[in-house]
Design a protein around this motif. Structure first.
Motif, PDB file in Angstrom:
ATOM      1  N   THR A  56       0.665  -1.189   0.053  1.00  0.00           N
ATOM      2  CA  THR A  56      -0.039  -0.015  -0.085  1.00  0.00           C
ATOM      3  C   THR A  56       0.723   1.230  -0.027  1.00  0.00           C
ATOM      4  O   THR A  56       0.267   2.302  -0.420  1.00  0.00           O
ATOM      5  N   SER A 341       4.224   3.685  12.224  1.00  0.00           N
ATOM      6  CA  SER A 341       3.977   5.502  12.419  1.00  0.00           C
ATOM      7  C   SER A 341       4.447   6.148  11.290  1.00  0.00           C
ATOM      8  O   SER A 341       3.752   6.992  10.912  1.00  0.00           O
ATOM      9  N   ILE A 342       5.747   5.670  10.927  1.00  0.00           N
ATOM     10  CA  ILE A 342       6.144   6.627   9.674  1.00  0.00           C
ATOM     11  C   ILE A 342       5.668   5.843   8.230  1.00  0.00           C
ATOM     12  O   ILE A 342       5.409   6.725   7.612  1.00  0.00           O
ATOM     13  N   LEU A 344       2.778   4.932   7.610  1.00  0.00           N
ATOM     14  CA  LEU A 344       1.485   5.294   7.128  1.00  0.00           C
ATOM     15  C   LEU A 344       1.564   6.367   6.512  1.00  0.00           C
ATOM     16  O   LEU A 344       0.839   6.986   5.574  1.00  0.00           O
ATOM     17  N   THR A 345       2.723   7.333   6.833  1.00  0.00           N
ATOM     18  CA  THR A 345       2.499   8.509   6.002  1.00  0.00           C
ATOM     19  C   THR A 345       3.411   8.439   4.598  1.00  0.00           C
ATOM     20  O   THR A 345       3.347   9.260   3.793  1.00  0.00           O
ATOM     21  N   TYR A 346       3.634   7.096   4.199  1.00  0.00           N
ATOM     22  CA  TYR A 346       4.060   6.882   2.754  1.00  0.00           C
ATOM     23  C   TYR A 346       2.930   6.468   2.067  1.00  0.00           C
ATOM     24  O   TYR A 346       3.047   6.110   0.730  1.00  0.00           O
ATOM     25  N   THR A 347       1.783   6.253   2.919  1.00  0.00           N
ATOM     26  CA  THR A 347       0.568   5.742   1.906  1.00  0.00           C
ATOM     27  C   THR A 347      -0.495   6.763   1.698  1.00  0.00           C
ATOM     28  O   THR A 347       0.038   8.269   2.183  1.00  0.00           O
ATOM     29  N   ARG A 348      -1.469   6.510   1.057  1.00  0.00           N
ATOM     30  CA  ARG A 348      -2.178   7.759   0.672  1.00  0.00           C
ATOM     31  C   ARG A 348      -3.391   7.820   1.697  1.00  0.00           C
ATOM     32  O   ARG A 348      -4.532   8.633   1.435  1.00  0.00           O
ATOM     33  N   PHE A 349      -3.486   6.912   2.848  1.00  0.00           N
ATOM     34  CA  PHE A 349      -4.483   6.907   3.692  1.00  0.00           C
ATOM     35  C   PHE A 349      -4.556   8.355   4.368  1.00  0.00           C
ATOM     36  O   PHE A 349      -3.512   9.032   4.892  1.00  0.00           O
ATOM     37  N   ASP A 350      -5.763   8.945   4.420  1.00  0.00           N
ATOM     38  CA  ASP A 350      -5.866  10.181   5.281  1.00  0.00           C
ATOM     39  C   ASP A 350      -5.441  10.170   6.539  1.00  0.00           C
ATOM     40  O   ASP A 350      -5.662   9.185   7.209  1.00  0.00           O
ATOM     41  N   SER A 351      -4.603  11.177   7.024  1.00  0.00           N
ATOM     42  CA  SER A 351      -3.984  11.255   8.289  1.00  0.00           C
ATOM     43  C   SER A 351      -5.162  10.829   9.503  1.00  0.00           C
ATOM     44  O   SER A 351      -4.538  10.623  10.726  1.00  0.00           O
ATOM     45  N   PHE A 354      -5.024   7.598  10.952  1.00  0.00           N
ATOM     46  CA  PHE A 354      -3.775   6.973  11.413  1.00  0.00           C
ATOM     47  C   PHE A 354      -3.883   6.416  12.942  1.00  0.00           C
ATOM     48  O   PHE A 354      -3.118   5.263  12.994  1.00  0.00           O
ATOM     49  N   PHE A 357      -5.226   2.824  12.623  1.00  0.00           N
ATOM     50  CA  PHE A 357      -4.505   2.000  11.857  1.00  0.00           C
ATOM     51  C   PHE A 357      -3.648   1.587  13.156  1.00  0.00           C
ATOM     52  O   PHE A 357      -3.130   0.301  13.140  1.00  0.00           O
TER      53      PHE A 357
END
Lengths: 380, 261, 313
Positions: A56, A341-342, A344-351, A354, A357
């Motif tokens: 993802t 934690s880091i 998730l910021t590489y994905t396109r999921f809205d923060s 977070f 997740f």
């Protein structure tokens, strides 16, 4: 002192005994041996999480730079998590380590900027003060027989408050102390506690186009951040202590059943006090590393890290009730934390998603771990 | 060494805790190669007596002799050094740790020089394997967690540990009270082996049948006082039971229920 | 056990399916790394500005922030953003020395950087193209002057994010513009806690006639409530930085005097617009853009209340 007293009568001659053993003992399969390791769950969890992100996340997450990016927060949390794991195995909690990071950061910064000390004495003094505070925690827990949860929770607030008060006093009203990096000077000690290791090797790799470069020629990854080296080193040391030394056996015993341990001659009180001193010292090391890298400290450093450290230790296979766990497991647990934690910021999921997740992944990792451990230790 | 001197002898042992009189005159002795059963119902003062023998408490008055010489233990460590090993009801076994680690807990052999001193686990595993074989625990790996052993097996490992580390006298606190029939016989068999090795055993229980199965002599403890010591040949099982329970009340209940209680 | 495993597998498959199409696009992508958490009412307005600009300019935008005020974590987030080679990077800079190296790495990697909200003094030095925000000291002074004009002599400055240099500067500016005696009251960002502390402060010092909060929803509204509970509405003038629907209602009703609109929506909106145009055409304004202050007094309140409830002001 090796006690080799043998019983007063003997039964069978030794060589025959050994041979009989080999035949009668069930072959313990390799798989079972692996499954027994408490860190298996954490490793499996790490693989699961990695697979999730591989599918993802932006591929740049798994480049060299991306991996260093994940390992940095993992390393800072990991040093705390490994110490917390050892303490948890020993049957106690230290909820003050997050605040201890802020407090020792303040003390260290003050030694450098206000007292003008050189790096080595400042680091040494900070570590000593941390160890003393940790010892205080430990002695309070032992003597009052209160749950360590409560005693260290009190210190969580006390130290956090002292950090705020101290920072304002030291900086004349601000809650941030700056300029520590500049005044700390350079030299071997500085190299040990901040910056990157193996810079020469990375420069060479970049020059030969083996790793990526910026437009101006410097390598995208200039070296291995020193905190990662400390993290790996500490994991190895802690594992060796736990599994190969007498102290390690004592730690398991003190956590598994302190009464039984005392009755067997294990110095439970000394062990626990030493473990509290270790967690405090680990917090101080993290503080020194981050303060030198950031060049500054503030009143919010280490906030909530105590809980993250405990979670990483639990993901790594440590039982909340003590007596079981692994330092390598906490190592993997911290990496999982960093990755999630880091990552998730590489994905396109809205923060906004977070925290959901993060919690879900942690829960999955812990459940999986639990399942494996039950199968293996015969718990019902 | 003089074969006739008892390993442990206590005469008129008294123990007060403030205003509470826990022991008001206990006398017994244990010889080499003998199982002395200490019988007493709950509340008779067994646990105080055990702790006094083990060095946890100091007696208020009375004689305490080990191999004929008076002793005064300042801590459990002293008692251990004198050869008195106690296996408590909780066995001092930690279920989550392996058999080897439990076996050598507090007495781990180390090798190497500082700061690289590590435990000699190869040696420990060897010894644990041998001991488990001697007990007759079949098909077990010393790396298994103690929690995977049955209650009887754990009891035997605890006893084996005490014997291995040089106990001269074993004090067993209710070893069979929580066990089923098959496991009880396993433990009693092992106690018999231990006796044959020449150790003295103080076997504390409130189950007369178990005591009678393995004991040589019996001492009854009631309300902090010993009511006399009898050899097996001198007393029957039901007489013992009556003595333990204080006599008349039990006979009455037994009659009511139409059989032996 | 089997059912759990199948359940997990199904969940995993669904997640991947919903995400897979997105991985394919690689247009202009702009990443925002700020220190403001998603659950903070102030920052959700910034985030709305970012999303709106993304839609208007037809670029992909991602908003990233650490879970708590953690400068170390924020630096790592900036590094992560740099690794993904976006078309532009927008950052807030509450701690220049902690975040400096990561920002400079972004600049060295050739990524255009615009700073917003905090760090106006260090923005250019670190290599950002410009800064969009409100100069905290200036805003504080303007607020202080207005409150002095209204007759204030003894004031409280309620700071809920101690450690954030920008907020400290607001109190500093306020003190300078106000001229009278100012005490800084540090609180957490829990409204109930703030109400209790303000009430206690007002009760213990009867000479206080002015309260300046640094955040409307978090500290402003509880301060108004505390003053009401102490029966001193009207006697104590309450003003705040930033806005919330509740506070604006109080302004409209005369229970508070004004709110300072930092117009943080613009702090999210404008940088995205600038970077999108920069990526497409190479256009970039020549200097910093001041997004505020805009003092919302009773006259302007009603209109703004509406928009505040929508998360735009």
């Amino acid at each position: 002192m090796v006690n080799t007293t043998q019983p007063t009568a003997d039964l069978s001659p030794a060589p025959t005994v050994k041979k009989i053993q080999d035949e009668r003992l069930r072959e313990v399969s390799f798989v079972t041996k692996i499954m027994r390791r408490p860190e298996l769950g954490a490793l499996a969890g790490l693989i699961l999480v990695a697979i999730f992100f591989a599918s993802t996340a932006d591929p740049s997450m798994f480049t060299l730079a991306g991996i260093m990016n994940i390992l940095s927060p993992a390393a800072q949390l990991g040093i705390l998590a490994i110490a917390a794991a050892l303490l948890m195995i020993g049957g106690e909690f230290d909820l003050s380590i997050g605040s201890m990071v802020a407090f020792t950061g303040l003390i260290f910064g003050a030694f450098i900027t206000l007292s003008g000390w050189a790096l080595l004495p400042a680091i040494a003094a900070t570590l000593v003060i941390a160890a003393v505070l940790g010892g205080l925690n430990g002695q309070l827990v032992i003597r009052t027989r209160l749950p360590s949860f409560i005693v260290t929770l009190a210190f969580l607030f006390i130290l956090r408050g002292l950090s705020l008060v101290g920072l304002k006093w030291a900086t004349g009203g601000s809650t941030q102390m700056r300029g520590i990096g500049d005044q700390a000077g350079e030299g071997l000690i500085r190299e040990l506690f901040s910056g990157n290791a193996l810079e020469g090797a990375f420069a060479w790799l970049a020059a030969n186009d083996l790793i990526g470069k910026f437009p101006n020629g410097t390598p995208t990854v200039t070296g291995v951040p020193v905190s990662i080296v400390w993290f790996a080193g500490f994991a190895l040391l802690a594992t060796w202590i736990l599994l190969r030394t007498r102290a390690g056996n004592w730690i398991f015993a003190a956590g598994g059943d302190p009464n039984a341990a005392r009755n067997s001659g294990v110095p439970v009180d000394r062990v626990k006090t030493a473990l509290f001193m270790l967690t405090a010292a680990a917090a101080a090391v993290v503080a020194i590393l981050t303060v030198l890298d950031a060049g500054s400290t503030d009143a919010r450093r280490g906030f909530q890290k105590e809980f993250e450290a405990i979670i990483a230790a639990v993901i790594g296979g440590c039982l909340l009730t003590g007596g079981y766990g692994s330092a390598i497991g906490a190592f993997f647990g911290a990496i999982i934390f960093g990755m999630v934690s880091i990552g998730l910021t590489y994905t396109r999921f809205d923060s906004d998603w977070f925290q959901v997740f993060l919690g879900a992944m942690l829960l999955l990792a812990v459940l999986f771990n639990n399942f494996i451990r039950r199968k293996v230790t015969g718990e019902r | 060494m003089d074969q006739d001197v008892p390993l442990i002898e206590i005469r008129n042992l008294v123990k007060h805790f403030g205003s509470v009189i826990a022991l008001s005159g206990v006398s017994l002795n244990v010889n080499r190669g003998e199982v002395m059963c200490l019988l007493g119902d709950n509340g008779a003062g067994k646990s105080t007596l055990i702790k006094t023998l083990a060095g946890v408490h100091k007696p208020t008055s009375g004689d305490f002799l080990v191999e004929g010489k008076p002793v005064s233990f300042a801590s459990p460590r002293d008692a251990l050094d004198a050869g008195i090993a106690t296996v408590y009801q909780d066995l001092a076994m930690i279920p989550l740790m392996s058999v080897t680690r439990n076996f050598f807990m507090g007495r781990e052999p180390v090798k190497g020089i500082w700061p690289f001193r590590r435990v000699d686990f190869d040696y420990c595993d060897e010894v644990t394997r041998e001991e488990m074989h001697r007990i007759g625990i079949d098909v077990r790996d010393p790396h298994q967690a103690v929690g995977t052993l049955s209650g009887g097996e754990r009891q035997c490992v605890a006893i084996a540990r005490a014997v291995y580390f040089g106990a001269k006298v074993l004090i067993l606190d209710e070893p069979t009270s929580a066990l089923g029939v098959a496991q009880t016989s396993m433990v009693l068999k092992y106690i018999h082996q231990v006796r044959q090795k020449g150790l003295g055993v103080i076997f504390i229980t409130h189950n007369v049948r178990h005591a009678y199965a393995v004991g040589d002599r019996f001492t009854v403890l009631n309300r902090g006082k010993t009511l006399g010591t009898y050899a097996k040949s001198e007393i029957q099982i039901d007489e013992l039971q009556n003595l333990m329970a204080g006599g008349k009340e039990l006979q009455a209940v037994s009659a009511e229920l139409g059989g032996m209680v | 056990m089997k059912s759990i495993v199948t359940g997990l597998a199904a969940a995993a498959a669904l997640t991947l399916a919903s995400v897979a199409p997105v991985a394919a696009q690689q247009n202009s992508r702009i990443i925002v790394v700020s220190h403001g958490q998603a659950n903070d009412p102030f920052w959700s307005v910034v985030k709305n500005g970012v999303s709106a600009a993304g839609q208007d300019m037809k670029v992909q935008v991602d908003y990233r922030a650490p879970e708590t005020f953690d400068m170390v974590a924020m630096g790592q987030l900036i590094d992560a953003a740099v690794n993904q080679k976006p078309a532009g990077l927008i950052v807030s800079i509450p701690d220049a020395s902690a975040l400096g190296p990561s920002i400079q790495k972004a600049v060295a990697a050739g990524i255009p950087v615009i700073s917003m909200n905090s760090g106006s003094d260090v923005s250019k030095k670190l290599g950002a193209l410009l800064h969009v925000g409100q100069d905290e000291v200036v805003a504080g002074r303007i607020a202080g002057a207005k409150l002095k004009e209204m007759g204030g002599k003894v004031g409280l400055c309620v700071n809920q994010e101690v450690g954030n240099v920008s907020l400290d500067l607001r109190c500093k500016g306020f003190t300078e513009g106000f001229g009278g005696k100012v005490t800084v009251l540090p609180v957490s960002n829990d409204p109930a806690d703030i109400r209790a502390k303000v009430k206690a402060a007002v009760a213990s010092d009867a000479s206080v006639d002015t309260i300046l909060a640094l955040g409307a929803g978090t500290a402003g509204e509880p301060s108004v409530a505390a003053v009401k509970e102490a029966g001193k509405t009207g006697a104590i003038r309450v003003a705040t930085f930033d806005m919330s629907a509740g506070f604006l209602k109080s302004v409209a009703a005369g229970e508070a005097v004004f709110a300072i609109d930092q117009q943080q929506y613009l702090q999210g909106y404008l940088p995205v617009v600038f970077l999108a145009n920069y990526a497409k055409f190479g256009l970039m304004p020549g200097g910093d853009v001041a997004s505020g202050p805009n003092l919302i007094t009773k006259e302007k309140a009603a209109q703004v209340v509406d928009l505040s409830a929508k998360g735009i002001r």
